[in-house]
Design a protein around this motif. Structure first.
Motif, mmCIF file in Angstrom:
data_model
loop_
_atom_site.group_PDB
_atom_site.id
_atom_site.type_symbol
_atom_site.label_atom_id
_atom_site.label_comp_id
_atom_site.label_asym_id
_atom_site.label_seq_id
_atom_site.Cartn_x
_atom_site.Cartn_y
_atom_site.Cartn_z
ATOM 1 N N UNK A 119 8.701 1.612 -0.504
ATOM 2 C CA UNK A 119 9.888 2.450 -0.718
ATOM 3 C C UNK A 119 10.059 3.447 0.423
ATOM 4 N N UNK A 120 8.957 4.014 0.887
ATOM 5 C CA UNK A 120 9.006 4.953 2.004
ATOM 6 C C UNK A 120 9.507 4.239 3.274
ATOM 7 N N UNK A 121 8.974 3.025 3.514
ATOM 8 C CA UNK A 121 9.373 2.266 4.705
ATOM 9 C C UNK A 121 10.866 1.954 4.683
ATOM 10 N N UNK A 122 11.404 1.668 3.510
ATOM 11 C CA UNK A 122 12.834 1.355 3.390
ATOM 12 C C UNK A 122 13.699 2.539 3.798
ATOM 13 N N UNK A 123 13.206 3.752 3.631
ATOM 14 C CA UNK A 123 13.980 4.939 4.006
ATOM 15 C C UNK A 123 13.844 5.257 5.493
ATOM 16 N N UNK A 124 12.993 4.543 6.191
ATOM 17 C CA UNK A 124 12.685 4.842 7.592
ATOM 18 C C UNK A 124 13.225 3.804 8.571
ATOM 19 N N UNK A 125 14.116 2.927 8.154
ATOM 20 C CA UNK A 125 14.667 1.893 9.021
ATOM 21 C C UNK A 125 13.582 0.944 9.545
ATOM 22 N N UNK A 126 12.603 0.664 8.689
ATOM 23 C CA UNK A 126 11.577 -0.321 9.022
ATOM 24 C C UNK A 126 12.110 -1.684 8.596
ATOM 25 N N UNK A 127 11.982 -2.690 9.455
ATOM 26 C CA UNK A 127 12.503 -4.021 9.164
ATOM 27 C C UNK A 127 11.457 -4.923 8.522
ATOM 28 N N UNK A 128 10.182 -4.765 8.905
ATOM 29 C CA UNK A 128 9.151 -5.658 8.370
ATOM 30 C C UNK A 128 7.801 -4.952 8.336
ATOM 31 N N UNK A 129 7.010 -5.363 7.338
ATOM 32 C CA UNK A 129 5.643 -4.872 7.171
ATOM 33 C C UNK A 129 4.719 -6.074 7.373
ATOM 34 N N UNK A 130 3.733 -5.916 8.243
ATOM 35 C CA UNK A 130 2.756 -6.967 8.510
ATOM 36 C C UNK A 130 1.384 -6.495 8.072
ATOM 37 N N UNK A 131 0.529 -7.442 7.720
ATOM 38 C CA UNK A 131 -0.849 -7.065 7.409
ATOM 39 C C UNK A 131 -1.793 -8.196 7.728
ATOM 40 N N UNK A 132 -3.021 -7.801 8.006
ATOM 41 C CA UNK A 132 -4.098 -8.750 8.206
ATOM 42 C C UNK A 132 -5.181 -8.438 7.194
ATOM 43 N N UNK A 133 -5.846 -9.463 6.712
ATOM 44 C CA UNK A 133 -6.900 -9.269 5.730
ATOM 45 C C UNK A 133 -8.007 -10.291 5.959
ATOM 46 N N UNK A 134 -9.089 -10.113 5.260
ATOM 47 C CA UNK A 134 -10.233 -11.005 5.422
ATOM 48 C C UNK A 134 -10.146 -12.154 4.424
ATOM 49 N N UNK A 135 -10.732 -13.287 4.754
ATOM 50 C CA UNK A 135 -10.674 -14.448 3.853
ATOM 51 C C UNK A 135 -11.293 -14.183 2.468
ATOM 52 N N UNK A 136 -12.309 -13.322 2.390
ATOM 53 C CA UNK A 136 -12.975 -13.108 1.099
ATOM 54 C C UNK A 136 -12.199 -12.225 0.126
ATOM 55 N N UNK A 137 -11.129 -11.579 0.561
ATOM 56 C CA UNK A 137 -10.338 -10.722 -0.338
ATOM 57 C C UNK A 137 -9.309 -11.561 -1.102
ATOM 58 N N UNK A 138 -9.777 -12.533 -1.893
ATOM 59 C CA UNK A 138 -8.886 -13.462 -2.582
ATOM 60 C C UNK A 138 -7.947 -12.764 -3.563
ATOM 61 N N UNK A 139 -8.452 -11.777 -4.274
ATOM 62 C CA UNK A 139 -7.594 -11.041 -5.212
ATOM 63 C C UNK A 139 -6.489 -10.318 -4.450
ATOM 64 N N UNK A 140 -6.811 -9.816 -3.260
ATOM 65 C CA UNK A 140 -5.794 -9.149 -2.438
ATOM 66 C C UNK A 140 -4.727 -10.146 -2.004
ATOM 67 N N UNK A 141 -5.143 -11.358 -1.634
ATOM 68 C CA UNK A 141 -4.176 -12.387 -1.238
ATOM 69 C C UNK A 141 -3.191 -12.638 -2.379
ATOM 70 N N UNK A 142 -3.699 -12.815 -3.599
ATOM 71 C CA UNK A 142 -2.837 -13.045 -4.765
ATOM 72 C C UNK A 142 -1.911 -11.852 -4.996
ATOM 73 N N UNK A 143 -2.451 -10.649 -4.860
ATOM 74 C CA UNK A 143 -1.658 -9.436 -5.060
ATOM 75 C C UNK A 143 -0.498 -9.364 -4.068
ATOM 76 N N UNK A 144 -0.780 -9.576 -2.786
ATOM 77 C CA UNK A 144 0.275 -9.502 -1.777
ATOM 78 C C UNK A 144 1.333 -10.578 -2.014
ATOM 79 N N UNK A 145 0.899 -11.796 -2.315
ATOM 80 C CA UNK A 145 1.844 -12.884 -2.548
ATOM 81 C C UNK A 145 2.707 -12.602 -3.779
ATOM 82 N N UNK A 146 2.109 -12.072 -4.828
ATOM 83 C CA UNK A 146 2.848 -11.726 -6.045
ATOM 84 C C UNK A 146 3.890 -10.641 -5.757
ATOM 85 N N UNK A 147 3.630 -9.822 -4.757
ATOM 86 C CA UNK A 147 4.534 -8.718 -4.422
ATOM 87 C C UNK A 147 5.470 -9.021 -3.257
ATOM 88 N N UNK A 148 5.664 -10.298 -2.945
ATOM 89 C CA UNK A 148 6.689 -10.684 -1.984
ATOM 90 C C UNK A 148 6.253 -10.868 -0.549
#
Length: 177
Positions: A119-148
């Motif tokens: 929500x903060x990024x949307x108010x700042x004229x940010x076009x895209x959010x990128x992230x990198x994560x480790x292979x073992x953070x499987x729950x994080x992968x599911x969380x990010x995918x569930x959130x778009x």
């Protein structure tokens, strides 16, 4: 019946952490939380010396389109998230950590943190959010995918994206859609 359900809903809402912008009073707790999760929970051989950004959060994260937030519960830091300004209306989502006891549906800490950052990024004229994560953070992968967030190959990352040695899986969230 409705009164009981309403009371339960109010109680659950009051049982949620409070997300606020980082200030230096939280620095020690932020370092302790992040290191505990990295080292003890996920056995990642990383030290505080490997993460100098944790000791200069204001200068490193809280500039331009970047920011850093903490989730507070009972006056303790139970979660963190940050956006690092990498130029061209892009940010890197970094330092998203939630204490194990505060994950999941009861506290919704991760969702509150991510919602605050996006929500903060949307108010700042940010076009895209990128992230990198480790292979073992499987729950994080599911969380990010569930959130778009969409999984992308490293070749689709912006040239200014800071790839960490442990990052092997990458995501993008498009704020223009």
């Amino acid at each position: 019946m409705k009164r009981i359900n309403l009371n339960l809903a109010v109680q659950m809402m009051n049982n949620r952490p409070n997300v606020k912008e980082y200030s230096s009073e939280y620095q020690e707790q932020v370092v302790e939380l992040i290191l505990q999760i990295q080292q003890q929970e996920y056995n990642i051989p990383i030290s505080k010396e490997d993460q100098p950004d944790l000791f200069k959060i204001e200068e490193f994260y809280q500039t331009g389109n970047g920011n850093f937030w903490v989730a507070i519960y009972d006056e303790k830091v139970v979660g963190t998230i940050s956006l690092l300004d990498i130029g061209n209306h892009h940010v890197a989502l970094r330092k998203m950590f939630v204490r194990k006891e505060y994950r999941g549906a009861i506290y919704k800490t991760a969702s509150l943190l991510l919602e605050t950052a996006l929500n903060w990024a949307k108010t700042r004229d940010v076009h895209a959010v990128y992230l990198g994560t480790t292979p073992q953070f499987l729950a994080a992968h599911r969380f990010y995918e569930k959130n778009g967030f969409i999984s992308i190959p490293p070749t689709e990352l912006p040239k200014n994206f800071p790839i960490l040695q442990v990052d092997k899986k990458f995501y993008k969230y498009d704020l223009n859609t």
